[in-house]
Design an enzyme around this catalytic site. Structure first.
Site, PDB file in Angstrom:
ATOM      1  N   ILE A 158      -3.591   0.326  -2.773  1.00  0.00           N
ATOM      2  CA  ILE A 158      -2.738   0.835  -1.688  1.00  0.00           C
ATOM      3  C   ILE A 158      -1.430   1.363  -2.276  1.00  0.00           C
ATOM      4  CG2 ILE A 158      -3.737  -0.551   0.165  1.00  0.00           C
ATOM      5  CD1 ILE A 158      -1.220  -2.393  -0.085  1.00  0.00           C
ATOM      6  N   TYR A 192      -1.281  -2.677  -6.032  1.00  0.00           N
ATOM      7  CA  TYR A 192      -0.196  -2.136  -5.215  1.00  0.00           C
ATOM      8  C   TYR A 192       0.536  -1.081  -6.051  1.00  0.00           C
ATOM      9  CZ  TYR A 192       3.708  -2.640  -1.781  1.00  0.00           C
ATOM     10  OH  TYR A 192       4.662  -2.457  -0.792  1.00  0.00           O
ATOM     11  N   LYS A 193       0.527   0.143  -5.558  1.00  0.00           N
ATOM     12  CA  LYS A 193       1.208   1.257  -6.238  1.00  0.00           C
ATOM     13  C   LYS A 193       2.527   1.501  -5.519  1.00  0.00           C
ATOM     14  CE  LYS A 193       0.658   6.209  -7.237  1.00  0.00           C
ATOM     15  NZ  LYS A 193      -0.006   7.459  -6.819  1.00  0.00           N
ATOM     16  N   VAL A 194       3.634   1.412  -6.247  1.00  0.00           N
ATOM     17  CA  VAL A 194       4.926   1.370  -5.567  1.00  0.00           C
ATOM     18  C   VAL A 194       5.909   2.387  -6.151  1.00  0.00           C
ATOM     19  CG1 VAL A 194       5.887  -0.428  -7.072  1.00  0.00           C
ATOM     20  CG2 VAL A 194       6.698  -0.261  -4.711  1.00  0.00           C
TER      21      VAL A 194
END
Length: 292
Positions: A158, A192-194
């Site tokens: 995500i 988690y891509k942030v």
């Protein structure tokens, strides 16, 4: 059923050095800004993406492609190196209010079985986070996406990206990134891509503190993206984020934006971009080694 895990998209070190080429209308705008003849044809984007896959995938642990412009072509041309996993974007971007991505839904045309047959190991979902939009809707979409991935043995990635609220003009990007992590950091995805705090600018200690705050709220492995970060600052951003607990990067612009619109893009990708990606991969390995 063969179930993939995040280990299938990492380097031998356990870190992520992943390349994104799934930008859509934003990439078209980059070509237009670089002086490409308008309107910029779909084929210009497709050619660039396929060439990037061919030139750069040998140096990436995974590459993120989009259905709209390059997934089929990349598969048909065997453009991705055997050592590099394929991630497919499962998001549909809806334009509006003068911007290319005003809202996002799960792409109903996605075929996880076909993607797996074509060698795909993961799917990615962009989640736009606005403080005045319904949190439950976001959580429900992520839950549905996770189920779509996991029921087919694919890894779930995500990508929460913060936006100013629909109403009012108060927007604290840094706080929004933290609030999004509080909401979605334990949502059952695999990765988690942030967004990088502070756009990767400023003193290292400030960046580290901001990254540590982020790490406190993300209960899964996480990686940083490079949009908004000066490409010269991105290697440091990877180091700092990984010091705080990140496991690498999934980035496009920091690697290839400087050659968009230049002639001989195959050559440019190989000569200019490949060394950047190699260096970033080396940084990931170095930072992972410090954890042992």
């Amino acid at each position: 059923m063969n179930k993939y895990t995040i280990n299938d998209i990492t380097r031998a070190s356990g870190g992520f050095a992943m390349l994104a080429v799934d930008q859509r209308e934003a990439m078209r705008m980059m070509f237009a800004a670089a002086g490409a003849p308008a309107p910029v044809a779909d084929s210009v984007l497709t050619d660039f993406k396929v060439n990037a896959a061919k030139a750069l995938s040998p140096y990436a642990s995974a590459i993120l492609v989009d259905q709209q412009f390059c997934y089929r072509q990349v598969v048909e041309q065997n453009a991705i190196a055997k050592s590099c996993a394929m991630i497919v974007a499962a998001d549909e971007f809806i334009p509006g209010n003068g911007i290319p991505v005003d809202s996002v839904v799960i792409d109903r045309k996605i075929n996880p079985l076909q993607i797996k047959q074509d060698g795909g190991k993961a799917l990615k979902l962009l989640v736009l986070w606005r403080s005045d939009e319904d949190a439950q809707q976001r959580l429900d979409m992520v839950k549905e996406f996770n189920e779509l991935c996991h029921s087919h043995g694919l890894v779930s990635i995500i990508e929460p990206v913060v936006r100013p609220p629909r109403r009012g003009d108060k927007f604290d990007r840094e706080q929004a990134i933290i609030d999004a992590a509080k909401e979605l950091g334990d949502s059952g995805a695999d990765l988690y891509k942030v967004e990088m705090p502070l756009y990767g600018k400023g003193p290292q200690q400030e960046l580290l503190c901001a990254s540590q705050r982020l790490n406190d709220h993300i209960n899964m492995p996480w990686v940083i993206l490079s949009s908004g970060v000066d490409e010269k600052l991105f290697p440091r951003a990877v180091r700092v984020a990984m010091t705080a607990g990140a496991s690498g990067f999934l980035a496009g612009r920091a690697v290839w934006a400087s050659v968009v619109g230049l002639p001989d893009n195959e050559l440019m990708l190989r000569d200019v971009c490949a060394p950047k990606l190699q260096q970033l991969g080396d940084i990931v390995d170095e930072m992972m080694a410090k954890r042992r």
